[in-house]
Design an enzyme around this catalytic site. Sequence first.
Site, PDB file in Angstrom:
ATOM      1  N   ILE A 237       0.854  -1.187   0.000  1.00 27.95           N
ATOM      2  CA  ILE A 237       0.000   0.000   0.000  1.00 27.95           C
ATOM      3  C   ILE A 237       0.888   1.234   0.000  1.00 27.95           C
ATOM      4  O   ILE A 237       1.785   1.362   0.844  1.00 27.95           O
ATOM      5  CB  ILE A 237      -0.955  -0.033   1.205  1.00 27.95           C
ATOM      6  CG1 ILE A 237      -1.933  -1.204   0.999  1.00 27.95           C
ATOM      7  CG2 ILE A 237      -1.715   1.288   1.343  1.00 27.95           C
ATOM      8  CD1 ILE A 237      -2.934  -1.395   2.095  1.00 27.95           C
TER       9      ILE A 237
ATOM     10  N   HIS B 293      -8.231  -3.500 -10.315  1.00 28.10           N
ATOM     11  CA  HIS B 293      -8.743  -4.290  -9.197  1.00 28.10           C
ATOM     12  C   HIS B 293      -9.775  -5.307  -9.729  1.00 28.10           C
ATOM     13  O   HIS B 293     -10.638  -4.944 -10.531  1.00 28.10           O
ATOM     14  CB  HIS B 293      -9.406  -3.354  -8.175  1.00 28.10           C
ATOM     15  CG  HIS B 293      -9.899  -4.077  -6.964  1.00 28.10           C
ATOM     16  ND1 HIS B 293      -9.057  -4.495  -5.945  1.00 28.10           N
ATOM     17  CD2 HIS B 293     -11.138  -4.498  -6.627  1.00 28.10           C
ATOM     18  CE1 HIS B 293      -9.773  -5.129  -5.037  1.00 28.10           C
ATOM     19  NE2 HIS B 293     -11.029  -5.141  -5.419  1.00 28.10           N
TER      20      HIS B 293
HETATM   21  C1  GRF Z   1      -4.972  -8.988 -11.066  1.00 34.47           C
HETATM   22  O1  GRF Z   1      -6.095  -9.787 -10.852  1.00 34.47           O
HETATM   23  C2  GRF Z   1      -5.226  -7.573 -10.608  1.00 34.47           C
HETATM   24  O2  GRF Z   1      -6.546  -7.170 -10.777  1.00 34.47           O
HETATM   25  C3  GRF Z   1      -4.890  -7.638  -9.148  1.00 34.47           C
HETATM   26  O3  GRF Z   1      -3.767  -8.511  -9.092  1.00 34.47           O
HETATM   27  C4  GRF Z   1      -3.802  -9.408 -10.207  1.00 34.47           C
HETATM   28  C5  GRF Z   1      -2.489  -9.270 -10.912  1.00 34.47           C
HETATM   29  O4  GRF Z   1      -2.336 -10.229 -11.931  1.00 34.47           O
HETATM   30  N1  GRF Z   1      -4.680  -6.337  -8.608  1.00 34.47           N
HETATM   31  P1  GRF Z   1      -1.062 -10.208 -12.855  1.00 34.47           P
HETATM   32  O5  GRF Z   1       0.164 -10.250 -11.938  1.00 34.47           O
HETATM   33  O6  GRF Z   1      -1.085  -8.985 -13.693  1.00 34.47           O
HETATM   34  O7  GRF Z   1      -1.158 -11.472 -13.668  1.00 34.47           O
END
Ligand code: GRF
Length: 194
Positions: A97, A114
């Site tokens: 964060i 997200h």
């Molecule tokens: C995704 O589902 C994103 O929404 C979340 O973390 C995940 C990351 O996936 N915040 P990646 O590492 O881009 O495959």
Amino acid sequence: MPKLIGIEKVNIAVFISGTGTNLKNLIKFSQKEDSKFKVKLVISNKSSAKGISYAKKFKINKKIIDYQNTKNAEKTILNELDKNKIKLVCLAGFMKILTGNFIKKFRGKIINIHPSLLPKYKGLNTHQRALDNNEKYSGCTVHYVNSRLDAGKIILQKKVKIFKNDTSDKLSKRILNQEHYLYPRALKKVISNL
Ligand code: GRF
């Protein structure tokens, strides 16, 4: 900003902690002739993050950040952003964060993806919570980052239907596919407003 065939490209940094499929997808988009951005820097708080391999593969500057001390970590990051002339930060599975102090220094220039239809299901474990509540839809959201978790202004959202026999795993895969559709489009929108 680097000028490429008459187009001014915005330097972006992508922050990751894991697999990095969104990073890979953004790199792919940045290579299109009419792309308005260039992935100039990858930041990871984990040396073991799989996504770092994409930085290596595509010869993008990368920096692993030691997060034992948050203040020092953010100082190092800000220095890297400055060095690489970064105009926009894209969080993509970054599991730290950012402090209010950091956000203030890059105000309105940090976005995040997200895996839920915000404002529903902020935080972690979004897919299981959506299933447990018998939601008909979930999805993904790209939003600006402010000092409250997953609460900044929404840029774009994409709905994904939930099926009767869905599992968290199946749903997360379908949503991730839509994230890859959504993030570059949200980025385009943000850049047009810079
Ligand atoms: C995704 O589902 C994103 O929404 C979340 O973390 C995940 C990351 O996936 N915040 P990646 O590492 O881009 O495959």
